[in-house]
Design an enzyme around this catalytic site. Structure first.
Site, PDB file in Angstrom:
ATOM      1  N   TYR A 191       0.841  -1.204   0.000  1.00 33.73           N
ATOM      2  CA  TYR A 191       0.000   0.000   0.000  1.00 33.73           C
ATOM      3  C   TYR A 191       0.870   1.246   0.000  1.00 33.73           C
ATOM      4  O   TYR A 191       0.957   1.953   0.982  1.00 33.73           O
ATOM      5  CB  TYR A 191      -0.908  -0.036   1.238  1.00 33.73           C
ATOM      6  CG  TYR A 191      -1.970   1.042   1.318  1.00 33.73           C
ATOM      7  CD1 TYR A 191      -2.860   1.276   0.282  1.00 33.73           C
ATOM      8  CD2 TYR A 191      -2.107   1.807   2.470  1.00 33.73           C
ATOM      9  CE1 TYR A 191      -3.844   2.244   0.386  1.00 33.73           C
ATOM     10  CE2 TYR A 191      -3.093   2.782   2.588  1.00 33.73           C
ATOM     11  CZ  TYR A 191      -3.953   2.996   1.540  1.00 33.73           C
ATOM     12  OH  TYR A 191      -4.938   3.966   1.646  1.00 33.73           O
TER      13      TYR A 191
ATOM     14  N   ARG B 185      -1.756   7.744  -4.114  1.00 28.72           N
ATOM     15  CA  ARG B 185      -2.577   6.685  -3.540  1.00 28.72           C
ATOM     16  C   ARG B 185      -3.996   7.144  -3.228  1.00 28.72           C
ATOM     17  O   ARG B 185      -4.209   8.256  -2.777  1.00 28.72           O
ATOM     18  CB  ARG B 185      -1.883   6.192  -2.259  1.00 28.72           C
ATOM     19  CG  ARG B 185      -2.489   4.979  -1.602  1.00 28.72           C
ATOM     20  CD  ARG B 185      -1.622   4.538  -0.445  1.00 28.72           C
ATOM     21  NE  ARG B 185      -1.710   5.433   0.706  1.00 28.72           N
ATOM     22  CZ  ARG B 185      -0.850   5.438   1.735  1.00 28.72           C
ATOM     23  NH1 ARG B 185       0.186   4.611   1.720  1.00 28.72           N
ATOM     24  NH2 ARG B 185      -1.011   6.250   2.741  1.00 28.72           N
ATOM     25  N   ASP B 186      -4.949   6.221  -3.448  1.00 29.45           N
ATOM     26  CA  ASP B 186      -6.350   6.465  -3.069  1.00 29.45           C
ATOM     27  C   ASP B 186      -6.780   7.852  -3.552  1.00 29.45           C
ATOM     28  O   ASP B 186      -7.145   8.730  -2.769  1.00 29.45           O
ATOM     29  CB  ASP B 186      -6.517   6.325  -1.559  1.00 29.45           C
ATOM     30  CG  ASP B 186      -7.959   5.998  -1.176  1.00 29.45           C
ATOM     31  OD1 ASP B 186      -8.814   5.939  -2.072  1.00 29.45           O
ATOM     32  OD2 ASP B 186      -8.226   5.823   0.026  1.00 29.45           O
TER      33      ASP B 186
ATOM     34  N   SER C 143      -6.092   9.226   3.300  1.00 26.80           N
ATOM     35  CA  SER C 143      -5.155   8.133   3.051  1.00 26.80           C
ATOM     36  C   SER C 143      -4.050   8.495   2.067  1.00 26.80           C
ATOM     37  O   SER C 143      -3.386   7.616   1.531  1.00 26.80           O
ATOM     38  CB  SER C 143      -5.931   6.918   2.541  1.00 26.80           C
ATOM     39  OG  SER C 143      -6.841   7.293   1.519  1.00 26.80           O
TER      40      SER C 143
ATOM     41  N   ASP D 135      -8.144   0.210  -2.563  1.00 24.01           N
ATOM     42  CA  ASP D 135      -8.897   1.372  -3.075  1.00 24.01           C
ATOM     43  C   ASP D 135      -8.444   1.888  -4.433  1.00 24.01           C
ATOM     44  O   ASP D 135      -9.225   2.530  -5.129  1.00 24.01           O
ATOM     45  CB  ASP D 135      -8.876   2.552  -2.089  1.00 24.01           C
ATOM     46  CG  ASP D 135      -9.627   2.261  -0.807  1.00 24.01           C
ATOM     47  OD1 ASP D 135     -10.490   1.373  -0.816  1.00 24.01           O
ATOM     48  OD2 ASP D 135      -9.339   2.910   0.206  1.00 24.01           O
TER      49      ASP D 135
ATOM     50  N   ASP E 253      -8.900   5.451  10.666  1.00 27.19           N
ATOM     51  CA  ASP E 253      -9.116   5.666   9.237  1.00 27.19           C
ATOM     52  C   ASP E 253      -8.737   7.071   8.805  1.00 27.19           C
ATOM     53  O   ASP E 253      -8.390   7.294   7.634  1.00 27.19           O
ATOM     54  CB  ASP E 253     -10.584   5.441   8.885  1.00 27.19           C
ATOM     55  CG  ASP E 253     -11.011   3.995   9.031  1.00 27.19           C
ATOM     56  OD1 ASP E 253     -10.224   3.101   8.685  1.00 27.19           O
ATOM     57  OD2 ASP E 253     -12.146   3.758   9.508  1.00 27.19           O
TER      58      ASP E 253
END
Length: 309
Positions: A34, A39-40, A46, A86, A264
């Site tokens: 990840y 990213r995302d 995130s 994701d 989160d």
């Protein structure tokens, strides 16, 4: 005694991988890859450490190579990896966001490199496939199947690309007693319906994909005001325990991918990585930054666990 996945969400954490491999000798080590650049792309909480505009593609290659080399240097440990939660799902539903459309080709190239390279290290991989409330909608599931078949094909159709992971860090039931009031009119209202619909589509494209399903925070249902809410959902509890006795020939295992006590995203509206989902009506506040330990939330997950701990 309940196994969870270890997330390698920064390159620096890969330095710890040899120790995990040694500790898991003779067993299965579960990891999450990840650290994709940008990213995302449709979220804020995130955001990762790399950007394609800042040499991210090459830095990601080095990150993947370091993981692969550590695994090749070890022996006696079977490694199972979830690949980039994701990110690919955003290429199905969120290309209207320029943050996603501008990197779609780079996403695919980087994930293809990860799949090919980790296959040479004997890693059994499951690409992240969102969840029933994301890619399970009738308008999304067919394009998703097409994309995943394309990724599997481009990566060489290796048997180490075992299949797809669903419900990562989410809250959906494996099999809901009845549809959550927020799910209609989606016929795929739980992960079993989603997988049973998606798997034959993949098979028609030549890929007999298998699945793993995260149930780490799925112990309590009907707790969201909107299905898309994902951040530190109030009232959640630890769910079904990890097992390979799934009762579904498409599903290899029920797993806990998201470590329950890791936040989160922050509820601090002044934070750089603040996402409005983390300050919404369904989110538990106050919450620390994403990835930090959230003790109050962990206690809630324990108290609300179903089956009880």
């Amino acid at each position: 005694d309940i196994p969870t996945f270890t997330w390698f969400d920064t390159a620096a954490k890969v330095d710890l991988l040899p120790g995990y491999l040694t500790a898991a000798s003779g067993k299965i080590l579960q990891i999450v890859v990840y650290d994709l650049p940008n990213r995302d792309c449709h979220a804020n909480a995130s955001n990762g450490e790399y950007l394609y505009a800042n040499n991210g593609a090459n830095l990601y290659i080095a990150y993947i190579d370091k993981i692969a080399n550590a695994i090749k240097a070890s022996s006696g440990t079977t490694v199972v990896a979830v690949i980039e939660p994701d990110s690919l799902a955003n290429l199905v539903t969120n290309l209207s966001d320029s943050r996603c459309s501008s990197v779609q080709d780079q996403y695919k190239a980087s994930v293809t490199y990860a799949l090919k390279t980790l296959a040479t290290a004997g890693v059994y991989m499951y690409m992240d496939a969102g969840h029933a409330g994301w890619l399970g909608w009738p308008a999304n599931i067919s394009p998703a199947a097409t994309m995943f078949i394309q990724m599997w094909t481009n990566a060489g159709k290796s048997p180490f690309i075992r299949g797809l992971a669903t419900n990562v860090a989410n809250y959906n039931a494996l099999t809901a007693a009845s549809p959550d009031p927020v799910t209609p009119p989606n016929p795929n209202y739980d992960e079993t319906h989603y997988i049973n619909a998606l798997a034959p589509m993949l098979a028609s494209g030549g890929w007999n994909a298998q699945f793993i399903v995260d149930q780490g925070r799925s112990g309590v249902q009907n707790i969201r005001s909107a299905w898309g809410n994902w951040c530190n959902i109030k009232g959640a509890g630890f769910g079904l325990r990890p097992t390979t006795n799934t009762g579904n020939s498409y599903i290899d295992a029920i797993v806990w991918i998201k470590p329950g006590g890791e936040c989160d995203g922050t509820s601090n509206t002044s934070a750089v990585r603040y996402d409005s989902m983390c300050g919404g009506p369904d989110a538990k506040v106050p919450a620390p930054e994403a990835g930090q330990w959230f003790q109050a939330y962990f206690v809630d997950l324990v108290n609300n666990a179903n089956p009880a701990l």
